[in-house]
Every structure is written in C-alpha cells, then in structure tokens.
Motif scaffolding. Structure first.
Motif, PDB file in Angstrom:
ATOM      1  N   PRO A 141      26.649  43.641  16.528  1.00  0.00           N
ATOM      2  CA  PRO A 141      27.169  42.564  17.371  1.00  0.00           C
ATOM      3  C   PRO A 141      28.657  42.281  17.128  1.00  0.00           C
ATOM      4  O   PRO A 141      29.386  41.938  18.060  1.00  0.00           O
ATOM      5  CB  PRO A 141      26.311  41.358  16.976  1.00  0.00           C
ATOM      6  N   VAL A 142      29.102  42.456  15.895  1.00  0.00           N
ATOM      7  CA  VAL A 142      30.519  42.258  15.568  1.00  0.00           C
ATOM      8  C   VAL A 142      31.369  43.329  16.257  1.00  0.00           C
ATOM      9  O   VAL A 142      32.403  43.029  16.876  1.00  0.00           O
ATOM     10  CB  VAL A 142      30.731  42.279  14.044  1.00  0.00           C
ATOM     11  N   ILE A 143      30.933  44.579  16.161  1.00  0.00           N
ATOM     12  CA  ILE A 143      31.639  45.684  16.819  1.00  0.00           C
ATOM     13  C   ILE A 143      31.726  45.427  18.317  1.00  0.00           C
ATOM     14  O   ILE A 143      32.794  45.558  18.930  1.00  0.00           O
ATOM     15  CB  ILE A 143      30.921  47.028  16.558  1.00  0.00           C
ATOM     16  N   LEU A 144      30.611  45.051  18.897  1.00  0.00           N
ATOM     17  CA  LEU A 144      30.565  44.849  20.349  1.00  0.00           C
ATOM     18  C   LEU A 144      31.363  43.627  20.792  1.00  0.00           C
ATOM     19  O   LEU A 144      32.043  43.668  21.821  1.00  0.00           O
ATOM     20  CB  LEU A 144      29.116  44.772  20.818  1.00  0.00           C
ATOM     21  N   ALA A 145      31.335  42.558  20.024  1.00  0.00           N
ATOM     22  CA  ALA A 145      32.130  41.373  20.372  1.00  0.00           C
ATOM     23  C   ALA A 145      33.618  41.696  20.332  1.00  0.00           C
ATOM     24  O   ALA A 145      34.369  41.345  21.255  1.00  0.00           O
ATOM     25  CB  ALA A 145      31.806  40.215  19.427  1.00  0.00           C
ATOM     26  N   GLY A 146      34.056  42.375  19.273  1.00  0.00           N
ATOM     27  CA  GLY A 146      35.466  42.761  19.188  1.00  0.00           C
ATOM     28  C   GLY A 146      35.870  43.716  20.290  1.00  0.00           C
ATOM     29  O   GLY A 146      36.955  43.606  20.872  1.00  0.00           O
ATOM     30  N   THR A 147      34.984  44.643  20.596  1.00  0.00           N
ATOM     31  CA  THR A 147      35.254  45.625  21.651  1.00  0.00           C
ATOM     32  C   THR A 147      35.371  44.945  23.008  1.00  0.00           C
ATOM     33  O   THR A 147      36.328  45.171  23.752  1.00  0.00           O
ATOM     34  CB  THR A 147      34.141  46.695  21.678  1.00  0.00           C
ATOM     35  N   TRP A 148      34.405  44.121  23.345  1.00  0.00           N
ATOM     36  CA  TRP A 148      34.425  43.482  24.655  1.00  0.00           C
ATOM     37  C   TRP A 148      35.569  42.482  24.791  1.00  0.00           C
ATOM     38  O   TRP A 148      36.166  42.361  25.855  1.00  0.00           O
ATOM     39  CB  TRP A 148      33.070  42.851  24.978  1.00  0.00           C
ATOM     40  N   TRP A 149      35.899  41.784  23.721  1.00  0.00           N
ATOM     41  CA  TRP A 149      37.028  40.874  23.783  1.00  0.00           C
ATOM     42  C   TRP A 149      38.299  41.667  24.136  1.00  0.00           C
ATOM     43  O   TRP A 149      39.057  41.278  25.022  1.00  0.00           O
ATOM     44  CB  TRP A 149      37.186  40.127  22.458  1.00  0.00           C
ATOM     45  N   ALA A 150      38.494  42.791  23.449  1.00  0.00           N
ATOM     46  CA  ALA A 150      39.676  43.607  23.695  1.00  0.00           C
ATOM     47  C   ALA A 150      39.674  44.211  25.097  1.00  0.00           C
ATOM     48  O   ALA A 150      40.715  44.253  25.755  1.00  0.00           O
ATOM     49  CB  ALA A 150      39.769  44.709  22.641  1.00  0.00           C
ATOM     50  N   ILE A 151      38.522  44.666  25.556  1.00  0.00           N
ATOM     51  CA  ILE A 151      38.432  45.240  26.905  1.00  0.00           C
ATOM     52  C   ILE A 151      38.840  44.202  27.947  1.00  0.00           C
ATOM     53  O   ILE A 151      39.559  44.500  28.900  1.00  0.00           O
ATOM     54  CB  ILE A 151      37.009  45.757  27.180  1.00  0.00           C
ATOM     55  N   VAL A 152      38.414  42.969  27.754  1.00  0.00           N
ATOM     56  CA  VAL A 152      38.684  41.918  28.733  1.00  0.00           C
ATOM     57  C   VAL A 152      40.139  41.459  28.686  1.00  0.00           C
ATOM     58  O   VAL A 152      40.760  41.265  29.735  1.00  0.00           O
ATOM     59  CB  VAL A 152      37.718  40.726  28.521  1.00  0.00           C
ATOM     60  N   VAL A 153      40.704  41.299  27.503  1.00  0.00           N
ATOM     61  CA  VAL A 153      42.031  40.692  27.416  1.00  0.00           C
ATOM     62  C   VAL A 153      43.186  41.697  27.398  1.00  0.00           C
ATOM     63  O   VAL A 153      44.322  41.323  27.667  1.00  0.00           O
ATOM     64  CB  VAL A 153      42.180  39.735  26.212  1.00  0.00           C
ATOM     65  N   ALA A 154      42.912  42.956  27.105  1.00  0.00           N
ATOM     66  CA  ALA A 154      43.999  43.937  26.992  1.00  0.00           C
ATOM     67  C   ALA A 154      44.606  44.250  28.353  1.00  0.00           C
ATOM     68  O   ALA A 154      43.911  44.311  29.361  1.00  0.00           O
ATOM     69  CB  ALA A 154      43.492  45.226  26.350  1.00  0.00           C
ATOM     70  N   SER A 155      45.900  44.474  28.345  1.00  0.00           N
ATOM     71  CA  SER A 155      46.551  44.933  29.567  1.00  0.00           C
ATOM     72  C   SER A 155      46.318  46.424  29.695  1.00  0.00           C
ATOM     73  O   SER A 155      46.042  47.112  28.727  1.00  0.00           O
ATOM     74  CB  SER A 155      48.045  44.630  29.522  1.00  0.00           C
ATOM     75  N   GLY A 156      46.435  46.940  30.879  1.00  0.00           N
ATOM     76  CA  GLY A 156      46.272  48.388  31.024  1.00  0.00           C
ATOM     77  C   GLY A 156      45.483  48.692  32.202  1.00  0.00           C
ATOM     78  O   GLY A 156      45.077  49.626  32.652  1.00  0.00           O
TER      79      GLY A 156
END
Length: 156
Positions: A141-156
C-alpha cells in the motif's frame, strides 16, 4: 493520454486497490495480482512503439527494469525488510512512473520513501513495549500510494 494508455492506467488503478486490500489482510502480494501489472506496462510500451513514441516506450521498459533491479538488490541485502512481492510490485510501479515522466519517477521515489519511513516509525512506536507484538507492515500500500500520488501530481 491515448485511450490505450487510459485503459492501462484504469486497470492498474483497479489492480492497485486489490493489491492494497490483499496486502493489508495477509502481508502478501501474490503473483496472480502483481504479474498482470507487467502485462499492463507491456501494453503501454507496445502502444507507444506502434505509435512512434519510441522514447516513451524505452523509458517505460527502463523504469520497470531499474526499479525491479534496485528493489531486488535491497531484497538480497535485507530479505526481511522488502519481500519478493514488493520487489515485483516496484518493477510495475517503475514502469508506470517512468511512462508518466522523470518528474513522476522522482516524486514517486520520494513519496514512497517518506511514506515508508512514516509507516515503519508508526509501527515501531505502536508496538513498543507490547509483548508478542510484531512490527510487520504491508509495504505494497505504501508503494502504491507513493506511485499514485506521483502519477497524479507530476507534470508530463
């Protein structure tokens, strides 16, 4: 985002939810749930190859490989700290983060590390002085939370 990429991310979101529930309940990330993530990453890369997005396709493959290799190294050094399912899941996370772009990779690594440290510290503080208590924490869950947070907020 193309319709194929959108579908791959939507399926990865559903898979993420299932993985989170299973890992919280059993402290395991079964191959039957993790490995389809590689197929989804492959769909992303193949779609990019077919549409001429060679750089993005390569970035996706490199992200999966680099995250998997780094996690495998950590697992070899500390097998009790990072399980085999976590290693495989980090490869999938690396593919999706890299597809999204370098900002997502950096944010995903940072967010996962910070969330992991906070979760581990919380577990240690919670069980301190409790006879027979364990500090085992589901890391999926930690891996997935960090991953999804980055996917949503990252520019690109």
């Amino acid at each position: 985002m193309t319709p194929v990429a959108g579908a791959a991310f939507a399926l990865f979101a559903a898979l993420s939810l299932a993985l989170t529930v299973v890992d919280v309940r059993s402290l395991r990330l079964p191959d039957a749930l993790v490995l389809p993530g590689y197929a989804l990453a492959g769909v992303l890369a193949l779609s990019d190859l077919l549409s001429g997005e060679l750089e993005r396709a390569a970035r996706t493959a490199v992200g999966a490989t680099a995250f998997f290799a780094g996690a495998l190294l950590l697992h070899r050094v500390r097998p009790d700290g990072l399980g085999g399912g976590d290693v495989k899941l980090l490869g999938v996370a690396g593919a999706f983060l890299a597809w999204r772009g370098p900002d997502a990779v950096a944010l995903g690594v940072a967010a996962t590390a910070l969330l992991g440290a906070a979760t581990a510290a919380s577990a240690l503080l919670t069980v301190r002085g409790t006879p027979g208590a364990t500090t085992a924490v589901p890391f999926g869950p930690v891996i997935l939370a960090g991953t999804w947070w980055a996917i949503v907020v990252a520019s690109g």
